[in-house]
Motif scaffolding. Structure first.
Motif, PDB file in Angstrom:
ATOM      1  N   GLU A 132       0.832  -1.214   0.000  1.00 33.43           N
ATOM      2  CA  GLU A 132       0.000   0.000   0.000  1.00 33.43           C
ATOM      3  C   GLU A 132       0.863   1.259   0.000  1.00 33.43           C
ATOM      4  O   GLU A 132       0.560   2.228  -0.697  1.00 33.43           O
ATOM      5  CB  GLU A 132      -0.943  -0.002   1.207  1.00 33.43           C
ATOM      6  N   ARG A 158       0.978   4.230  -2.851  1.00 29.83           N
ATOM      7  CA  ARG A 158       0.864   5.664  -2.576  1.00 29.83           C
ATOM      8  C   ARG A 158       2.059   6.419  -3.153  1.00 29.83           C
ATOM      9  O   ARG A 158       1.898   7.457  -3.803  1.00 29.83           O
ATOM     10  CB  ARG A 158       0.737   5.928  -1.074  1.00 29.83           C
ATOM     11  N   ASP A 171      -2.983   2.785  -8.362  1.00 26.43           N
ATOM     12  CA  ASP A 171      -3.809   1.860  -7.584  1.00 26.43           C
ATOM     13  C   ASP A 171      -3.349   0.419  -7.739  1.00 26.43           C
ATOM     14  O   ASP A 171      -3.878  -0.479  -7.097  1.00 26.43           O
ATOM     15  CB  ASP A 171      -5.278   1.992  -7.969  1.00 26.43           C
ATOM     16  N   LYS A 212      -4.218  -5.387  -6.864  1.00 26.74           N
ATOM     17  CA  LYS A 212      -3.153  -4.431  -6.524  1.00 26.74           C
ATOM     18  C   LYS A 212      -1.854  -4.773  -7.231  1.00 26.74           C
ATOM     19  O   LYS A 212      -0.961  -3.944  -7.337  1.00 26.74           O
ATOM     20  CB  LYS A 212      -2.953  -4.372  -5.012  1.00 26.74           C
TER      21      LYS A 212
END
Length: 172
Positions: A54, A58, A63, A122
């Motif tokens: 994650e 960022r 995404d 992801k």
């Protein structure tokens, strides 16, 4: 090193790449890896590994990544909670998985992380990296991965990856 206020360590390269890809993400193949964290148990913790991914997303301003790889998947820390003794620490190869030990590669938290990363979208593809072709081949045989990268061990002199890793990857 810094560039436009971004550190080259601790995700700075990802920030730099994310900035460079603004408006161009669909024209690039983006790969990153997990393996370094301040959490001492992160190699054996799906949540910590997802947090690393994650954070990378960022930093990269996206995404998803096209490829997420487990860095140094031939190291014991991914597959065994057993610590390395002080005596073993003097041996530069002490962290590599051992021939005389069995590991539950498919049941390890990192295997679940790779599955979740792919299933959640992801990461389009999942993979592993390593330095020891013989041990990395064991990991590749046991896991459902899309990519494998061998570091420092494939050149005109060192050819073990040709015999141990390439046949597995070619078959897939």
């Amino acid at each position: 090193d810094t560039f436009a206020g971004m550190s080259r360590d601790r995700g700075g390269d990802e920030q730099f790449l994310g900035e460079a890809l603004v408006g161009l993400r669909d024209r690039a193949t983006v790969a990153t890896k997990v393996g370094y964290s301040h959490d001492p148990d992160h190699h054996r913790n799906v949540g910590s590994l997802m947090a690393q991914l994650e954070q990378s997303l960022r930093s990269l301003r996206t995404d998803h990544v096209d490829v997420i790889q487990v860095h140094e998947a031939d190291f014991r820390r991914w597959w065994s909670p057993d610590p390395i003794s002080a005596e073993e620490a003097y041996d530069g190869r002490a962290e590599i998985i051992r021939d005389n030990e069995s590991y539950d590669f498919a049941g390890a938290p990192v295997a679940e992380f790779l599955h979740q990363a792919r299933q959640s979208g992801k990461a389009r593809f999942v993979g592993v990296t390593g330095k020891d072709p013989r041990q990395l081949a064991r990991v590749i045989h046991a896991l459902d991965v899309d990519t494998a990268m061998i570091a420092h061990q494939f050149n005109p002199v060192m050819r073990a990856a040709w015999a141990l890793i390439f046949p597995v990857t070619a078959a897939r």
